[in-house]
Enzyme design. Structure first.
Site, PDB file in Angstrom:
ATOM      1  N   TRP A  21      22.761 -20.758  -1.453  1.00 10.77           N
ATOM      2  CA  TRP A  21      23.463 -19.554  -1.013  1.00 10.77           C
ATOM      3  C   TRP A  21      24.753 -19.919  -0.285  1.00 10.77           C
ATOM      4  O   TRP A  21      24.732 -20.712   0.655  1.00 10.77           O
ATOM      5  CB  TRP A  21      22.591 -18.741  -0.079  1.00 10.77           C
ATOM      6  CG  TRP A  21      21.263 -18.316  -0.632  1.00 10.77           C
ATOM      7  CD1 TRP A  21      20.034 -18.744  -0.224  1.00 10.77           C
ATOM      8  CD2 TRP A  21      21.023 -17.356  -1.668  1.00 10.77           C
ATOM      9  NE1 TRP A  21      19.041 -18.111  -0.937  1.00 10.77           N
ATOM     10  CE2 TRP A  21      19.625 -17.256  -1.839  1.00 10.77           C
ATOM     11  CE3 TRP A  21      21.866 -16.577  -2.461  1.00 10.77           C
ATOM     12  CZ2 TRP A  21      19.042 -16.415  -2.772  1.00 10.77           C
ATOM     13  CZ3 TRP A  21      21.288 -15.731  -3.396  1.00 10.77           C
ATOM     14  CH2 TRP A  21      19.894 -15.647  -3.549  1.00 10.77           C
TER      15      TRP A  21
ATOM     16  N   THR B  47      16.762 -21.087   2.935  1.00 10.56           N
ATOM     17  CA  THR B  47      16.419 -19.779   2.394  1.00 10.56           C
ATOM     18  C   THR B  47      17.018 -18.639   3.214  1.00 10.56           C
ATOM     19  O   THR B  47      17.403 -18.793   4.367  1.00 10.56           O
ATOM     20  CB  THR B  47      14.895 -19.601   2.364  1.00 10.56           C
ATOM     21  OG1 THR B  47      14.382 -19.740   3.706  1.00 10.56           O
ATOM     22  CG2 THR B  47      14.231 -20.635   1.475  1.00 10.56           C
ATOM     23  N   VAL B  48      17.057 -17.478   2.594  1.00  9.49           N
ATOM     24  CA  VAL B  48      17.272 -16.214   3.288  1.00  9.49           C
ATOM     25  C   VAL B  48      15.970 -15.434   3.206  1.00  9.49           C
ATOM     26  O   VAL B  48      15.183 -15.651   2.278  1.00  9.49           O
ATOM     27  CB  VAL B  48      18.432 -15.411   2.642  1.00  9.49           C
ATOM     28  CG1 VAL B  48      19.760 -16.034   2.959  1.00  9.49           C
ATOM     29  CG2 VAL B  48      18.246 -15.258   1.140  1.00  9.49           C
TER      30      VAL B  48
ATOM     31  N   CYS C 186      17.796 -11.349  -3.090  1.00 13.60           N
ATOM     32  CA  CYS C 186      16.484 -11.885  -2.693  1.00 13.60           C
ATOM     33  C   CYS C 186      15.547 -10.772  -2.227  1.00 13.60           C
ATOM     34  O   CYS C 186      15.868 -10.046  -1.280  1.00 13.60           O
ATOM     35  CB  CYS C 186      16.686 -12.905  -1.574  1.00 13.60           C
ATOM     36  SG  CYS C 186      15.147 -13.476  -0.826  1.00 13.60           S
TER      37      CYS C 186
ATOM     38  N   TYR D 174       7.196 -14.738  -9.726  1.00 14.95           N
ATOM     39  CA  TYR D 174       7.793 -16.076  -9.646  1.00 14.95           C
ATOM     40  C   TYR D 174       6.882 -17.112 -10.304  1.00 14.95           C
ATOM     41  O   TYR D 174       7.358 -18.056 -10.938  1.00 14.95           O
ATOM     42  CB  TYR D 174       8.051 -16.461  -8.185  1.00 14.95           C
ATOM     43  CG  TYR D 174       9.262 -15.772  -7.604  1.00 14.95           C
ATOM     44  CD1 TYR D 174      10.517 -16.374  -7.632  1.00 14.95           C
ATOM     45  CD2 TYR D 174       9.162 -14.515  -7.038  1.00 14.95           C
ATOM     46  CE1 TYR D 174      11.626 -15.748  -7.111  1.00 14.95           C
ATOM     47  CE2 TYR D 174      10.266 -13.866  -6.516  1.00 14.95           C
ATOM     48  CZ  TYR D 174      11.505 -14.489  -6.554  1.00 14.95           C
ATOM     49  OH  TYR D 174      12.606 -13.853  -6.048  1.00 14.95           O
TER      50      TYR D 174
END
Length: 359
Positions: free
Chosen positions: A123, A162-163, A83, A226
């Site tokens: 994840w 998310t991370v 990421c 993206y």
């Protein structure tokens, strides 16, 4: 219709009013239609990708009265090497010399089921230190997934899993999951315990310039790739590609005259741009259809990327195997069979010409 491990899949093309028929693995088909709370869901009615805001926005402060004070060993950073948003936080951890005060753990690169009770893909942590090189089990909470961390922090959480995640071990909660804010904290709030406190990536005299550069680089490049890759219609893709290359050309022009985006010193703007550039030819050019011009065809941008990569500590934040495994293996709507291209395997440790701008 599902037959053993494969299913017959129909997909309409609104641009041509045609319908394609093909077979894909059943597991990928199911993931495609049940994947929730990830970037793949953030689509507008026009088929354009629209990123939603992060949720946890607390700040670690040197203020002694802060709920989240500066303490060595108190915080843990959860990342994915794949990421770019998490990688820029890890970059700060390394180049500011904070990795002795704040430890970190990386998840596995390819999304997997995060719970047996539903089909969410996201994840997950390695089950052992040898399962996936570079990934480890969660040493703080023993969580199986990043999703589980969010559910520990908030029983009614309904956002994305998310991370990065900046975790408070003492209060057992998420401090912050917005990378733009985490890097600012790492830059200044931890200077009393940082190994490289003298490095200021957001100096007062350059802050307005950094903010302005960040804005158009985020819109056109960081998020722009993206918007190209996740577009579901031709028009939003075309718009995103045009904006992407306008921004890349602007960077190339700036870097033809000076070593870094803001002059002769590396800043936050450079780290934020680097995490996209390092992935460009290996992933975005192919997977996200950003192939109008490769990074290697921009002499200044390409040498600049090598220059940033060679800052002490930066190369350890780039795990290209994780990067390629994640993108090509976790987006079944883009790459149904999860095939990972072999190239181009660029050597970013090779010589560059950016020293010509040194005074």
């Amino acid at each position: 219709m599902i037959v053993d491990e494969f299913c017959f899949y129909k997909q309409s093309n609104p641009n041509t009013n045609t319908e394609a028929h093909f077979w894909i693995p059943t597991a990928l088909f199911q993931a495609q239609y049940t994947m929730a709370r990830s970037a793949l869901d953030e689509m507008s009615a026009t088929g354009a990708f629209e990123r939603t805001a992060s949720t946890f926005r607390n700040i670690i402060s040197r203020d002694p009265g802060s709920r989240f004070p500066v303490e060595s060993g108190r915080y843990h950073l959860y990342i994915s090497y794949a990421c770019p948003w998490a990688s820029r936080c890890l970059a700060y951890l390394k180049i500011k010399g904070l990795d002795q005060a704040i430890d970190f753990t990386s998840v596995k690169p390819i999304w997997e089921r995060t719970k047996d009770s539903d089909e969410h893909m996201g994840w997950v942590f390695a089950s052992s230190g040898t399962e996936e090189p570079g990934a480890e089990p969660d040493p703080v909470n023993g969580a199986k997934s990043i999703r589980e961390l969010y559910e520990i922090a908030s029983t009614n959480y309904s956002g994305k899993y998310t991370v990065p995640v900046l975790w408070d071990k003492k209060l057992k909660t998420v401090v912050n999951n917005e990378s733009a804010e985490i890097i600012r904290m790492f830059n200044s709030e931890f200077n009393d315990i940082a190994g490289n406190a003298a490095l200021d990536l957001y100096p007062p005299h350059l802050q307005s310039q950094i903010n302005e550069i960040n804005e158009w680089i985020y819109d056109g490049i960081n998020n722009g790739v993206y918007r190209c890759g996740f577009a579901k219609k031709q028009e939003p893709y075309d718009e995103a590609v045009q904006k992407l290359y306008q921004a890349l050309n602007k960077c190339e022009e700036i870097l033809s005259k000076q070593r870094y985006l803001c002059g002769d010193q590396v800043t936050e703007a450079d780290i934020r741009l680097f995490v996209t550039l390092i992935r460009f030819d290996e992933v975005y050019a192919v997977h996200f259809k950003c192939n109008k011009k490769l990074l290697r065809e921009y002499p200044n941008l390409f040498n600049y990327t090598k220059d940033i990569f060679q800052i002490p500590g930066m190369s350890s934040t780039v795990n290209m195997e994780h990067i390629k495994k994640h993108y090509y293996g976790s987006h079944p709507t883009i790459n149904p069979f999860g095939i990972i291209p072999q190239g181009p395997n660029i050597d970013y440790s090779s010589p560059h010409d950016r020293d010509k701008f040194s005074k």
